[in-house]
Design a protein around this motif. Structure first.
Motif, PDB file in Angstrom:
ATOM      1  N   ASP A 199     -10.420  -2.527   0.048  1.00  0.00           N
ATOM      2  CA  ASP A 199     -10.507  -1.628  -0.823  1.00  0.00           C
ATOM      3  C   ASP A 199     -10.153  -0.223  -0.206  1.00  0.00           C
ATOM      4  O   ASP A 199     -10.061   0.932  -0.653  1.00  0.00           O
ATOM      5  N   ASN A 200      -9.898  -0.295   1.049  1.00  0.00           N
ATOM      6  CA  ASN A 200      -9.762   0.908   1.961  1.00  0.00           C
ATOM      7  C   ASN A 200      -8.233   1.455   2.389  1.00  0.00           C
ATOM      8  O   ASN A 200      -8.056   2.325   2.607  1.00  0.00           O
ATOM      9  N   LEU A 201      -7.448   0.146   2.306  1.00  0.00           N
ATOM     10  CA  LEU A 201      -6.297   0.223   3.018  1.00  0.00           C
ATOM     11  C   LEU A 201      -5.204   1.250   2.250  1.00  0.00           C
ATOM     12  O   LEU A 201      -4.600   1.802   2.969  1.00  0.00           O
ATOM     13  N   ILE A 202      -5.079   1.094   0.859  1.00  0.00           N
ATOM     14  CA  ILE A 202      -4.402   2.130   0.345  1.00  0.00           C
ATOM     15  C   ILE A 202      -4.615   3.526   0.334  1.00  0.00           C
ATOM     16  O   ILE A 202      -3.964   4.444   0.489  1.00  0.00           O
ATOM     17  N   GLY A 203      -5.987   3.825   0.461  1.00  0.00           N
ATOM     18  CA  GLY A 203      -6.379   5.097   0.613  1.00  0.00           C
ATOM     19  C   GLY A 203      -5.616   5.857   1.803  1.00  0.00           C
ATOM     20  O   GLY A 203      -5.802   7.191   1.981  1.00  0.00           O
ATOM     21  N   ILE A 204      -5.551   4.900   3.044  1.00  0.00           N
ATOM     22  CA  ILE A 204      -4.845   5.586   4.222  1.00  0.00           C
ATOM     23  C   ILE A 204      -3.594   6.368   3.807  1.00  0.00           C
ATOM     24  O   ILE A 204      -3.198   7.193   4.296  1.00  0.00           O
ATOM     25  N   PHE A 205      -2.899   5.502   2.685  1.00  0.00           N
ATOM     26  CA  PHE A 205      -1.632   6.149   2.319  1.00  0.00           C
ATOM     27  C   PHE A 205      -1.792   7.351   1.333  1.00  0.00           C
ATOM     28  O   PHE A 205      -1.176   8.280   1.149  1.00  0.00           O
ATOM     29  N   GLU A 206      -2.560   6.911   0.188  1.00  0.00           N
ATOM     30  CA  GLU A 206      -2.794   7.473  -1.043  1.00  0.00           C
ATOM     31  C   GLU A 206      -3.741   8.736  -0.943  1.00  0.00           C
ATOM     32  O   GLU A 206      -3.817   9.663  -1.757  1.00  0.00           O
ATOM     33  N   GLY A 207      -4.782   8.646  -0.078  1.00  0.00           N
ATOM     34  CA  GLY A 207      -5.681   9.937   0.108  1.00  0.00           C
ATOM     35  C   GLY A 207      -7.070   9.725  -0.496  1.00  0.00           C
ATOM     36  O   GLY A 207      -7.930   9.662   0.385  1.00  0.00           O
ATOM     37  N   SER A 208      -7.176   8.800  -1.699  1.00  0.00           N
ATOM     38  CA  SER A 208      -8.626   8.516  -1.943  1.00  0.00           C
ATOM     39  C   SER A 208      -8.454   6.836  -2.231  1.00  0.00           C
ATOM     40  O   SER A 208      -7.116   6.330  -2.353  1.00  0.00           O
ATOM     41  N   ASP A 209      -9.478   6.358  -1.878  1.00  0.00           N
ATOM     42  CA  ASP A 209      -9.471   4.873  -2.014  1.00  0.00           C
ATOM     43  C   ASP A 209      -8.988   4.109  -3.337  1.00  0.00           C
ATOM     44  O   ASP A 209      -9.391   4.722  -4.198  1.00  0.00           O
TER      45      ASP A 209
ATOM     46  N   ALA B  96       0.720  -1.060  -0.159  1.00  0.00           N
ATOM     47  CA  ALA B  96       0.161  -0.103   0.087  1.00  0.00           C
ATOM     48  C   ALA B  96       0.977   1.298  -0.010  1.00  0.00           C
ATOM     49  O   ALA B  96       0.623   2.350  -0.677  1.00  0.00           O
ATOM     50  N   ARG B  97       1.919   1.042   0.866  1.00  0.00           N
ATOM     51  CA  ARG B  97       2.917   2.452   0.794  1.00  0.00           C
ATOM     52  C   ARG B  97       3.628   2.732  -0.427  1.00  0.00           C
ATOM     53  O   ARG B  97       3.800   3.719  -0.930  1.00  0.00           O
ATOM     54  N   PHE B  98       4.048   1.317  -1.110  1.00  0.00           N
ATOM     55  CA  PHE B  98       4.741   1.663  -2.546  1.00  0.00           C
ATOM     56  C   PHE B  98       3.893   2.007  -3.423  1.00  0.00           C
ATOM     57  O   PHE B  98       4.241   3.006  -4.326  1.00  0.00           O
ATOM     58  N   TYR B  99       2.435   1.487  -3.538  1.00  0.00           N
ATOM     59  CA  TYR B  99       1.643   2.041  -4.489  1.00  0.00           C
ATOM     60  C   TYR B  99       1.280   3.475  -4.317  1.00  0.00           C
ATOM     61  O   TYR B  99       1.236   4.161  -5.090  1.00  0.00           O
ATOM     62  N   ALA B 100       1.129   3.986  -2.976  1.00  0.00           N
ATOM     63  CA  ALA B 100       0.856   5.330  -3.072  1.00  0.00           C
ATOM     64  C   ALA B 100       1.819   6.390  -3.253  1.00  0.00           C
ATOM     65  O   ALA B 100       1.830   7.471  -3.837  1.00  0.00           O
ATOM     66  N   ARG B 101       3.092   5.741  -2.906  1.00  0.00           N
ATOM     67  CA  ARG B 101       4.393   6.602  -3.366  1.00  0.00           C
ATOM     68  C   ARG B 101       4.681   6.633  -5.056  1.00  0.00           C
ATOM     69  O   ARG B 101       4.885   7.713  -5.479  1.00  0.00           O
ATOM     70  N   PHE B 102       4.764   5.460  -5.538  1.00  0.00           N
ATOM     71  CA  PHE B 102       5.119   5.418  -6.915  1.00  0.00           C
ATOM     72  C   PHE B 102       4.133   5.407  -8.162  1.00  0.00           C
ATOM     73  O   PHE B 102       4.299   5.450  -8.960  1.00  0.00           O
ATOM     74  N   LYS B 103       2.786   5.263  -7.381  1.00  0.00           N
ATOM     75  CA  LYS B 103       1.551   5.304  -8.310  1.00  0.00           C
ATOM     76  C   LYS B 103       1.792   4.662  -9.673  1.00  0.00           C
ATOM     77  O   LYS B 103       1.674   5.094 -10.781  1.00  0.00           O
ATOM     78  N   PRO B 104       1.906   3.382  -9.691  1.00  0.00           N
ATOM     79  CA  PRO B 104       2.372   2.579 -10.991  1.00  0.00           C
ATOM     80  C   PRO B 104       0.931   2.645 -11.720  1.00  0.00           C
ATOM     81  O   PRO B 104      -0.077   2.654 -11.107  1.00  0.00           O
TER      82      PRO B 104
ATOM     83  N   ASP C  75      -0.697  -9.633  -5.451  1.00  0.00           N
ATOM     84  CA  ASP C  75      -1.919  -8.878  -5.224  1.00  0.00           C
ATOM     85  C   ASP C  75      -2.236  -8.169  -6.339  1.00  0.00           C
ATOM     86  O   ASP C  75      -1.250  -7.789  -7.205  1.00  0.00           O
ATOM     87  N   ILE C  76      -3.411  -7.748  -6.690  1.00  0.00           N
ATOM     88  CA  ILE C  76      -3.874  -6.846  -7.814  1.00  0.00           C
ATOM     89  C   ILE C  76      -4.625  -5.484  -7.278  1.00  0.00           C
ATOM     90  O   ILE C  76      -5.429  -5.720  -6.496  1.00  0.00           O
ATOM     91  N   VAL C  77      -3.937  -4.603  -7.672  1.00  0.00           N
ATOM     92  CA  VAL C  77      -4.397  -3.059  -7.199  1.00  0.00           C
ATOM     93  C   VAL C  77      -5.090  -2.423  -8.250  1.00  0.00           C
ATOM     94  O   VAL C  77      -4.681  -2.330  -9.488  1.00  0.00           O
ATOM     95  N   GLY C  78      -6.150  -1.918  -8.010  1.00  0.00           N
ATOM     96  CA  GLY C  78      -6.685  -0.965  -8.886  1.00  0.00           C
ATOM     97  C   GLY C  78      -8.021  -1.810  -9.636  1.00  0.00           C
ATOM     98  O   GLY C  78      -8.815  -0.925 -10.327  1.00  0.00           O
ATOM     99  N   VAL C  79      -8.425  -2.745  -9.058  1.00  0.00           N
ATOM    100  CA  VAL C  79      -9.600  -3.369  -9.794  1.00  0.00           C
ATOM    101  C   VAL C  79     -10.736  -3.653  -8.744  1.00  0.00           C
ATOM    102  O   VAL C  79     -10.445  -4.569  -7.806  1.00  0.00           O
ATOM    103  N   LYS C  80     -11.923  -3.118  -9.043  1.00  0.00           N
ATOM    104  CA  LYS C  80     -13.030  -3.709  -8.202  1.00  0.00           C
ATOM    105  C   LYS C  80     -13.783  -4.562  -8.577  1.00  0.00           C
ATOM    106  O   LYS C  80     -14.296  -5.439  -7.670  1.00  0.00           O
ATOM    107  N   ASN C  81     -13.612  -4.970  -9.969  1.00  0.00           N
ATOM    108  CA  ASN C  81     -14.315  -6.086 -10.381  1.00  0.00           C
ATOM    109  C   ASN C  81     -13.858  -7.451  -9.856  1.00  0.00           C
ATOM    110  O   ASN C  81     -12.892  -7.821  -9.434  1.00  0.00           O
TER     111      ASN C  81
END
Lengths: 381, 381
Positions: free
Chosen positions: B248-258, B37-45, B77-83
């Protein structure tokens, strides 16, 4: 852990701590050598005992280029052998590893703690903290040059005669010349003579010999070394990429009686840093074939099955997970630089085929769905 | 780190500490999900972002069978998919890994946090710490049985009607039956209906479907899950071998939006423990050919060269390092169970050959030294 690594490590560099929940003292692994000694003392494997170990270690160091707080070490050691052929074998491993990963420009600097002891302690009569200051001064020869070392030695308080004696040693460069010089100058010192004899065996046996340089200024920080010591240096990097040596007394601390041992350690991250900088390693090499499965319209369920089959056949396979349309699927695959596409359309499916496309050659062919894997294995050699 | 893992983890299980040298608070990595989650929030791949990560994690736990203070996790993990097809893909990975390493007897227990929420919070109106006690009670169904759970629920203070409602749910066993039951009983609850719809998609798409069991008693300890959750169980082991779900909410803690995400984690040591116990893995499998080079009399230097050549040809090669005589060399090689020998004798050397011996077939042949590697590669298929 105390009394194994030397003062600097134990008082400043080891991560040691207590938890809020416990009275116990904990520490993070500082290297892989002391753990080996403890393993040997506990399980007493048959000697000679050879092992390699690749694992993470921790240093409370100021992070900077080539210096990490958490990094991987790759260690290799031979326990139970006093014979210097074991030292030669350790240097062979060092040589093989560096050649194998693609390094050609490196040198293995070799010294022997018994030379340092014989020359400085036993002949010059220097002891204790002064000795450490001298070691530190000559260890920095590469950074500050010969005149720098002379200044440092004088600053420490050595007499001109003593300084000259040390300089005479560390400025000599040829391996044989160094050993011959030492042999003639310190012919009555047992430590020196034994070290010379062992080093000659090492030079005779090790295939690393062409890469070996005798370097009397090499000291190495750790307290536990007793004989041959080495470091690997690469011209473009200001830090040793590997280091090690003989430590005949360390295991005895745990085992009760001394067990000879010799080994080496490679810092994995520094090696990677240098390899990348020198262009020996590349980060963008794709080691597998990537296929993008593209669905058109209502063929998602079928595309999912095809993606599964391709994955099971060993291909790194992409299939959209977000319900995106054809254009957006293509955009993503192009950005990911995925060369091969399998396009799943309704009309194709009715005829039992899919469309294979090579984005590089722009070739497009219809492939029977039934024998998809077989066909792709022929196309994607 | 606070507020991500839940109270138990944060107050008891995380290794957190200060060093004698620093005011900073440190902690050892507890899992690989929060770091993602921290990696994603920082580097936004670019999304969907898929990654696997195999690394060590630390728990201040009481060490016991299957429970380690330091162990390896393998995460995907797969990040970014609600489906929910992403959930299906995660379960496909789980399935593939367990099949690939040789497991056949395992089940994937699946539940959904929204079912728990819809049934317990929204329908029964249970909140806060009582809810946690109920979760803990039903989570222990496997250990204490249905009657045990009933006793626990009554002990917590639930009314008979509430207990019955819970028991009705957790004793049902068929996947479709469970989903149908929920659909009819909670037809007005949005959370429940969305979960049912997603679970049906997962069951439809995932190839793991035959191994999936719906298990409404599955809760999982971590606070961050928001949708599907799963665990892998093997009949011979009292602990989950893999677990994960949607957060679905964890990354939002670091990223700002879910940012939606779903993933899983495999405990490597527990997997190895079970595999060994079940006979799926074996510790004594030799994966390479071992050769012992034996020297007789004064042929050590030549034997050393031969050993080097065999190592360079890829063989795991032993050569005595201790100056031992023929008998002791042989004793060591027999104890090490090394099958193939290359015996280096003076007379043989004069004729340009060495003696190859297969200890199993007792066959002995002379092999020309010049073409040793070539000859051995033919003999040792």
């Amino acid at each position: 852990m105390k009394g194994k690594y030397g003062r600097e490590a134990e008082e400043k560099l080891i991560w040691r701590f207590q938890l809020p929940y416990s009275e116990r003292e904990y520490a993070l692994r500082y290297d892989l050598t002391v753990p080996l000694a403890r393993f040997y003392a506990r399980f007493k494997p048959r000697i000679p005992f050879k092992r390699y170990h690749i694992g993470r270690v921790y240093r409370y160091d100021r992070p900077q280029k080539g210096r990490y707080r958490e990094f991987w070490q790759a260690d290799f050691d031979i326990v139970g052998v006093k014979n210097p052929v074991a030292d030669a074998e350790v240097l062979d491993v060092v040589y093989d590893v560096f050649v194998e990963v693609g390094f050609s420009e490196f040198e293995i600097r070799v010294n022997d703690r018994r030379l340092l002891k014989g020359v400085f302690e036993e002949t010059l009569g220097i002891q204790g903290s002064l000795l450490m200051e001298i070691y530190r001064a000559i260890d920095s020869l590469d950074k500050i040059g010969l005149n720098g070392v002379i200044d440092e030695l004088k600053g420490i308080g050595l007499k001109d005669e003593e300084v000259n004696r040390i300089v005479d040693l560390i400025r000599v460069r040829g391996k044989e010349e160094i050993l011959d010089t030492l042999e003639s100058k310190y012919s009555t010192n047992k430590n020196v003579l034994q070290a010379i004899s062992d080093l000659r065996t090492i030079l005779d046996y090790s295939k690393a010999e062409p890469k070996i340089k005798m370097d009397l200024s090499l000291v190495r920080g750790l307290d536990y070394y007793t004989g041959m010591i080495y470091e690997v240096w690469s011209p473009k990097f200001s830090r040793a990429l590997s280091g090690g040596g003989r430590y005949d007394n360390l295991i005895g601390i745990f085992e009760g009686s001394d067990v000879p041992a010799v080994g080496g350690s490679i810092g994995v991250e520094p090696l990677i840093d240098v390899g990348l900088e020198a262009g020996i390693f590349k980060l963008d090499t794709k080691t597998y074939t990537q296929i993008g499965v593209v669905y058109i319209g209502s063929t998602y369920r079928e595309a999912w099955e095809i993606a599964r089959r391709l994955r099971e056949a060993g291909y790194n396979t992409y299939l959209d997970l977000m319900g995106r349309d054809f254009k957006k699927q293509m955009k993503y695959l192009v950005e990911k630089d995925i060369r091969y596409l399998v396009i799943v359309g309704k009309r194709d499916l009715k005829e039992g085929v899919v469309t294979f496309q090579d984005r590089e050659t722009r070739k497009r062919i219809k492939v029977p769905l039934k024998s998809l894997e077989e066909n792709l294995s022929k196309i994607l050699v």
